[in-house]
Design an enzyme around this catalytic site. Sequence first.
Site, short mmCIF file in Angstrom:
data_model
loop_
_atom_site.label_atom_id
_atom_site.label_comp_id
_atom_site.label_asym_id
_atom_site.label_seq_id
_atom_site.Cartn_x
_atom_site.Cartn_y
_atom_site.Cartn_z
N GLU A 249 47.85 45.24 40.03
CA GLU A 249 46.60 44.70 39.49
C GLU A 249 45.77 44.05 40.60
O GLU A 249 44.57 44.29 40.69
CB GLU A 249 46.91 43.70 38.38
N SER B 153 49.71 38.44 36.93
CA SER B 153 50.40 39.72 36.76
C SER B 153 50.23 40.56 38.01
O SER B 153 49.10 40.77 38.44
CB SER B 153 49.81 40.50 35.59
N ARG C 228 41.12 45.81 32.86
CA ARG C 228 41.26 45.33 34.24
C ARG C 228 40.48 46.18 35.25
O ARG C 228 40.94 46.44 36.36
CB ARG C 228 42.74 45.30 34.67
#
Length: 348
Positions: free
Chosen positions: A340, A243, A168
Amino acid sequence: MTSTYRLIENARLDGRNTFGVPARAPMLVEVSDAAALPELFGYALLRDGPLLVLGGGSNLLFAGDAEGAVLALGSQKISIIEDDGEHAIVRADAGVEWHALVLWTLGHGLAGLENLALIPGTVGAAPIQNIGAYGTEVRDCIHRVEAFERSSRELHRLDATACAFAYRDSLFKREPDRYVVTAVEFALSRTPTLKLDYAGLGDELAAMGIDIGSVRASQVAEAVIRIRQRKLPDPAVLGNAGSFFKNPILPAAQAETLQAAHPKLPVFRGNDDTTRKLSAAWLIDQCGWKGHRDGDAGVAASHALVLVNHGHATGMQILDLARRIAASVQERFGVALEPEPRVIGAQW
Ligand code: EPU
């Protein structure tokens, strides 16, 4: 000549973020052709001031208004630029919707992106946070990223190594003011190497009556779509950004100590043998947050990692809930969670 860009002052961004929270930008610049960027970045507003590049708005939280200009690239072309009959390079403009690209490639018999079906957002945003799901990360298929460098006003083509991808994360995420991603080239194949190991994927294919031995890439995409539709709320129905927290990565020894104390804690391999990735969803679930609601800010009932807007939550209310969730996980497990999505207008 038709203009390739449009400027909107004091623009509302409510419909441009999948949390659906209210936000404004002093100037929104909509660009339909990246060829306009060198001219646009000649203006001080874009060259020197704060800049936010907005894709589908599916990986950010507006805890406040955008400070400076917001740039939205709407360029839409997809084409095969190299093809030897076995391997092909597909080039897609930044403004293409991610899932539309996945379907386009599968429709052309090209495999590689099937595990990434139904991820919200645009092609231009995909390399920034190195989107990933069901055992694949987009870096696995990225050939090159075309990016406009703000300071030099030049277009660069960066190969996957130069993009410095990690879980990520990428160069573009670490240096958000440096580049505007304008297009991405993907290396895809007509003879797929399918990834079917991720928990639940094989079961889903079996439930669809598909024999694992002869499964096609398009069927893997179909299975992923079914799992996502069951577990993750559709942002068009219930505001969310997927998320909200990254799965935390810890030194292996620390993860093993935690797992000894909590045998059910899901632990995966990290970026290498010395690290482990923990399930943030499990940690949050154990703290009792799943389905929790504070006014219109909440945690999805179907997945503990997804924060949702039930209607009229502000970004600050969602951020406040996220901070309380992270504090409770820190207190109970001694593990720090990090968001995130990019948080705009507040510090995490
Ligand atoms: N779990 C719980 N409670 C829940 C949900 C999950 O305890 O409410 C536990 C389960 O034990 C499950 C484990 O967490 O086995 C992992 O859950 P899941 O397979 O849903 O994956 P995740 O780690 O929560 C990651 C990505 C998702 C991606 C899925 C599938 C991150 C931050 N998230 O979630 O990506 O779709 O894997 O590959 O890495 C996103 O980035 O926005 C996103 C949705």
